[in-house]
Design a protein around this motif. Structure first.
Motif, PDB file in Angstrom:
ATOM      1  N   THR A 178       6.882 -17.291  46.549  1.00 38.77           N
ATOM      2  CA  THR A 178       7.486 -18.291  45.670  1.00 38.77           C
ATOM      3  C   THR A 178       8.990 -18.099  45.690  1.00 38.77           C
ATOM      4  N   SER A 179       9.750 -19.179  45.818  1.00 45.30           N
ATOM      5  CA  SER A 179      11.198 -19.039  45.957  1.00 45.30           C
ATOM      6  C   SER A 179      11.809 -18.385  44.726  1.00 45.30           C
ATOM      7  N   TYR A 180      12.918 -17.689  44.946  1.00 50.72           N
ATOM      8  CA  TYR A 180      13.597 -17.011  43.844  1.00 50.72           C
ATOM      9  C   TYR A 180      14.038 -18.021  42.787  1.00 50.72           C
ATOM     10  N   GLU A 181      14.458 -19.198  43.229  1.00 54.05           N
ATOM     11  CA  GLU A 181      14.924 -20.220  42.302  1.00 54.05           C
ATOM     12  C   GLU A 181      13.787 -20.697  41.396  1.00 54.05           C
ATOM     13  N   GLU A 182      12.573 -20.832  41.976  1.00 55.96           N
ATOM     14  CA  GLU A 182      11.408 -21.234  41.168  1.00 55.96           C
ATOM     15  C   GLU A 182      11.068 -20.158  40.136  1.00 55.96           C
ATOM     16  N   LEU A 183      11.087 -18.898  40.585  1.00 54.78           N
ATOM     17  CA  LEU A 183      10.796 -17.800  39.659  1.00 54.78           C
ATOM     18  C   LEU A 183      11.798 -17.765  38.519  1.00 54.78           C
ATOM     19  N   LEU A 184      13.079 -17.952  38.862  1.00 52.72           N
ATOM     20  CA  LEU A 184      14.145 -17.923  37.855  1.00 52.72           C
ATOM     21  C   LEU A 184      13.979 -19.072  36.873  1.00 52.72           C
ATOM     22  N   SER A 185      13.670 -20.266  37.406  1.00 50.61           N
ATOM     23  CA  SER A 185      13.482 -21.432  36.549  1.00 50.61           C
ATOM     24  C   SER A 185      12.317 -21.237  35.593  1.00 50.61           C
ATOM     25  N   THR A 186      11.225 -20.670  36.107  1.00 53.31           N
ATOM     26  CA  THR A 186      10.052 -20.428  35.257  1.00 53.31           C
ATOM     27  C   THR A 186      10.363 -19.397  34.175  1.00 53.31           C
ATOM     28  N   ARG A 187      11.094 -18.343  34.580  1.00 58.66           N
ATOM     29  CA  ARG A 187      11.453 -17.292  33.624  1.00 58.66           C
ATOM     30  C   ARG A 187      12.354 -17.855  32.522  1.00 58.66           C
ATOM     31  N   ASN A 188      13.311 -18.704  32.905  1.00 62.83           N
ATOM     32  CA  ASN A 188      14.245 -19.260  31.926  1.00 62.83           C
ATOM     33  C   ASN A 188      13.571 -20.249  30.979  1.00 62.83           C
ATOM     34  N   SER A 189      12.475 -20.869  31.464  1.00 60.79           N
ATOM     35  CA  SER A 189      11.771 -21.834  30.607  1.00 60.79           C
ATOM     36  C   SER A 189      10.795 -21.156  29.667  1.00 60.79           C
ATOM     37  N   GLY A 190      10.646 -19.813  29.821  1.00 60.92           N
ATOM     38  CA  GLY A 190       9.758 -19.070  28.942  1.00 60.92           C
ATOM     39  C   GLY A 190       8.312 -19.083  29.377  1.00 60.92           C
ATOM     40  N   THR A 191       8.043 -19.603  30.583  1.00 59.53           N
ATOM     41  CA  THR A 191       6.668 -19.638  31.085  1.00 59.53           C
ATOM     42  C   THR A 191       6.394 -18.379  31.884  1.00 59.53           C
ATOM     43  N   SER A 192       5.306 -17.724  31.590  1.00 63.58           N
ATOM     44  CA  SER A 192       4.978 -16.489  32.305  1.00 63.58           C
ATOM     45  C   SER A 192       3.657 -16.595  33.057  1.00 63.58           C
ATOM     46  N   ASP A 193       2.954 -17.713  32.926  1.00 70.33           N
ATOM     47  CA  ASP A 193       1.663 -17.880  33.572  1.00 70.33           C
ATOM     48  C   ASP A 193       1.864 -18.127  35.070  1.00 70.33           C
ATOM     49  N   LYS A 194       1.285 -17.251  35.898  1.00 70.86           N
ATOM     50  CA  LYS A 194       1.443 -17.379  37.347  1.00 70.86           C
ATOM     51  C   LYS A 194       0.817 -18.657  37.879  1.00 70.86           C
ATOM     52  N   LYS A 195      -0.139 -19.236  37.123  1.00 73.89           N
ATOM     53  CA  LYS A 195      -0.775 -20.465  37.578  1.00 73.89           C
ATOM     54  C   LYS A 195       0.212 -21.621  37.604  1.00 73.89           C
ATOM     55  N   ASP A 196       1.307 -21.513  36.841  1.00 73.10           N
ATOM     56  CA  ASP A 196       2.310 -22.575  36.810  1.00 73.10           C
ATOM     57  C   ASP A 196       3.292 -22.475  37.977  1.00 73.10           C
ATOM     58  N   LEU A 197       3.220 -21.390  38.758  1.00 70.97           N
ATOM     59  CA  LEU A 197       4.138 -21.188  39.877  1.00 70.97           C
ATOM     60  C   LEU A 197       3.549 -21.741  41.164  1.00 70.97           C
ATOM     61  N   PRO A 198       4.398 -22.201  42.086  1.00 68.51           N
ATOM     62  CA  PRO A 198       3.897 -22.590  43.403  1.00 68.51           C
ATOM     63  C   PRO A 198       3.223 -21.389  44.070  1.00 68.51           C
ATOM     64  N   LYS A 199       2.223 -21.660  44.904  1.00 70.68           N
ATOM     65  CA  LYS A 199       1.483 -20.585  45.560  1.00 70.68           C
ATOM     66  C   LYS A 199       2.381 -19.839  46.536  1.00 70.68           C
ATOM     67  N   GLU A 200       2.083 -18.543  46.730  1.00 69.74           N
ATOM     68  CA  GLU A 200       2.699 -17.809  47.819  1.00 69.74           C
ATOM     69  C   GLU A 200       1.637 -17.578  48.889  1.00 69.74           C
ATOM     70  N   PHE A 201       2.093 -17.357  50.111  1.00 71.87           N
ATOM     71  CA  PHE A 201       1.163 -17.265  51.236  1.00 71.87           C
ATOM     72  C   PHE A 201       1.460 -16.019  52.057  1.00 71.87           C
ATOM     73  N   VAL A 202       0.398 -15.383  52.558  1.00 70.92           N
ATOM     74  CA  VAL A 202       0.524 -14.255  53.477  1.00 70.92           C
ATOM     75  C   VAL A 202      -0.445 -14.472  54.627  1.00 70.92           C
ATOM     76  N   ALA A 203      -0.093 -13.922  55.781  1.00 71.91           N
ATOM     77  CA  ALA A 203      -0.971 -14.001  56.948  1.00 71.91           C
ATOM     78  C   ALA A 203      -0.578 -12.893  57.905  1.00 71.91           C
ATOM     79  N   HIS A 204      -1.516 -12.544  58.783  1.00 73.61           N
ATOM     80  CA  HIS A 204      -1.204 -11.547  59.799  1.00 73.61           C
ATOM     81  C   HIS A 204      -1.690 -12.038  61.160  1.00 73.61           C
ATOM     82  N   ASP A 205      -1.272 -11.366  62.190  1.00 71.17           N
ATOM     83  CA  ASP A 205      -1.652 -11.707  63.554  1.00 71.17           C
ATOM     84  C   ASP A 205      -3.158 -11.502  63.740  1.00 71.17           C
ATOM     85  N   THR A 206      -3.838 -12.469  64.371  1.00 71.23           N
ATOM     86  CA  THR A 206      -5.281 -12.342  64.606  1.00 71.23           C
ATOM     87  C   THR A 206      -5.634 -12.588  66.075  1.00 71.23           C
TER      88      THR A 206
END
Length: 475
Positions: free
Chosen positions: A337-365
């Motif tokens: 999740t972008s730093y700007e999104e995290l900062l915006s959520t923190r400043n709005s007083g929202t702490s629920d991770k469900k309100d944040l855009p998803k983050e993604f991980v993957a590895h070589d297969t």
């Protein structure tokens, strides 16, 4: 022979001269920054390769050969090495960094590659049974030579946590090095030119009339907007009329009352000057405007954002380690999740991770899937596309979200996002990132044979691509 890092040159019976540590050197210490002498490919082929220099040169990405000065040419070979090196292209130098903690009296060695021109000393090479006889051209583009042990070492604690999160850090304090586009047209003979119609003006009083005539005939065209109209050399004045394609069949005709000589064609710079060196070289051909690119000014990073990036690269490395333990190539990608999104959520007083855009991980297969295209970067882009498709289907079935994904251009999967990856993306992955409109790419290990973010080429800086993204190598 000591340098500030505590290196000393010693002789050994098996290797000759080499570089040794006179005191312990911690991991990630910059041991040496060696300036290089560059030889053109033709000069090297005709002369250099037949001399002792052939044993000491590095291949530069543009085809030239580089001779490292300082301690750079004295590091012996070892596999695995305890010193990594990276080419600093814009500054014509090579940076040597300790890849692990080095003890006092230990020899400092780099990795020369698998195609050696000498028999390595005992203990200086590690066998890779899986490589068979394929050399550097194995089916993974040289990835079989990745030192997995290096990936699994303990990651130091995040030094950017705490303090003033809004403090802007200077470039030298950032834990990564940004890729700088090598300047072009900075040497005599490399300036690109085109042709333009010009006329010699014996009487400077004609200049005003010529300028009016240009405007009346709509000759203030963009193709010569980077050039000045008047050139004065040793008392003579020459006036630039137009690009040669404006009058392809012959010179333009002036009003008879001007009584000027016939126009003629001259070479002029094809583009504006972006650097002081370009300005000097181009103005020697024809007076040229100086228009440095303000968009090339790098984005400033605050302490809080650097701490966010450190956590992201930590997670990326952990995913790679887990993949390696399962028999995959230890390569991973992570889009947090972008730093700007995290900062915006923190400043709005929202702490629920469900309100944040998803983050993604993957590895070589590629190993488990037996599929040559399943790189970590391709896998993470596929994950994001699948997630978007799922969200789109849910939105289309819900009248509260009428086709918002399609209308907002969400097919650009990585707009305003940062991708972290353990290894420099290849050409295929770099093009996929470009089409996904990624904002920036930060990688840990360069890939000299296949990397398209500064090693073999730098894809987002090539002419003709319709998107640019910034690149940085984590230190």
């Amino acid at each position: 022979h000591l340098n500030p890092t505590g290196c000393v040159i010693k002789l050994s019976n098996s290797k000759g001269r080499g570089v040794y540590a006179s005191k312990p050197i911690p991991r990630n210490t910059t041991i040496e920054i060696s300036p290089v002498l560059l030889f053109t490919k033709s000069d090297y082929e005709e002369h250099g390769k037949y001399t002792l220099l052939d044993h000491y040169t590095f291949v530069w990405p543009d085809g030239r050969m580089a001779l490292a000065l300082g301690l750079g040419s004295l590091f012996n070979h070892s596999d695995p090495p305890n010193v990594n090196f990276t080419l600093d292209i814009p500054n014509d130098s090579i940076r040597y960094i300790a890849s692990r903690d080095i003890e006092a009296e230990e020899e400092l060695c780099i990795f020369y590659g698998h195609k050696l021109w000498f028999d390595p000393a005992e203990g200086a090479v590690k066998e890779y049974p899986s490589r068979d006889s394929q050399g550097d051209s194995d089916e993974w583009g040289g990835l079989n030579s990745i030192d997995y042990d290096r990936m699994t070492r303990v990651i130091p604690a995040n030094p950017f946590v705490g303090g003033d999160a809004e403090e802007i850090l200077c470039e030298e304090d950032l834990p990564f090095v940004r890729y700088k586009v090598p300047a072009e047209e900075e040497e005599l003979g490399t300036v690109r030119t085109t042709q333009a119609w010009v006329v010699d003006v014996p009487d400077p009083k004609c200049i005003t009339t010529l300028l009016k005539w240009l405007k009346q005939n709509n000759l203030d065209t963009p193709d010569v907007a980077h050039l000045k109209r008047i050139r004065k050399v040793r008392g003579s004045t020459t006036f630039l009329i137009s690009h040669h394609l404006t009058f392809p069949l012959g010179p333009p005709e002036f009003p008879e009352d001007l009584n000027l000589p016939l126009p003629h064609l001259v070479d002029v710079p094809a583009s504006p000057a972006l650097t002081p060196t370009q300005l000097r070289l181009k103005t020697d051909i024809w007076p040229t405007l100086f228009t440095p690119r303000r968009k090339d000014v790098p984005e400033k990073w605050c302490r809080g954002k650097v701490a966010w990036a450190w956590q992201a690269i930590e997670k990326t490395i952990q995913i790679a380690i887990e993949a390696g333990s399962k028999g995959e190539l230890p390569i991973a990608a992570h889009v947090p999740t972008s730093y700007e999104e995290l900062l915006s959520t923190r400043n709005s007083g929202t702490s629920d991770k469900k309100d944040l855009p998803k983050e993604f991980v993957a590895h070589d297969t590629r190993n488990s899937d037996k599929h040559p295209l399943h790189h970590a970067v391709m896998n993470i882009i596929r994950k994001m596309a699948d997630s978007n498709t799922s969200n789109s289907a849910e939105s289309n079935n819900n009248p509260a979200f009428p086709d918002t994904l399609e209308q907002s251009g969400s097919n650009y999967l990585l707009t305003s996002l940062t991708l972290f990856t353990t290894h420099e993306p290849c050409v295929m992955c770099s093009m996929a990132l470009l089409h996904s409109r990624v904002k920036e790419v930060i990688y840990l290990y360069p890939m000299p044979q296949t990397g398209a973010c500064g090693s073999v080429t730098c894809l987002p800086t090539l002419k003709g691509v319709n998107h640019k993204y910034s690149i940085a190598r984590w230190e």
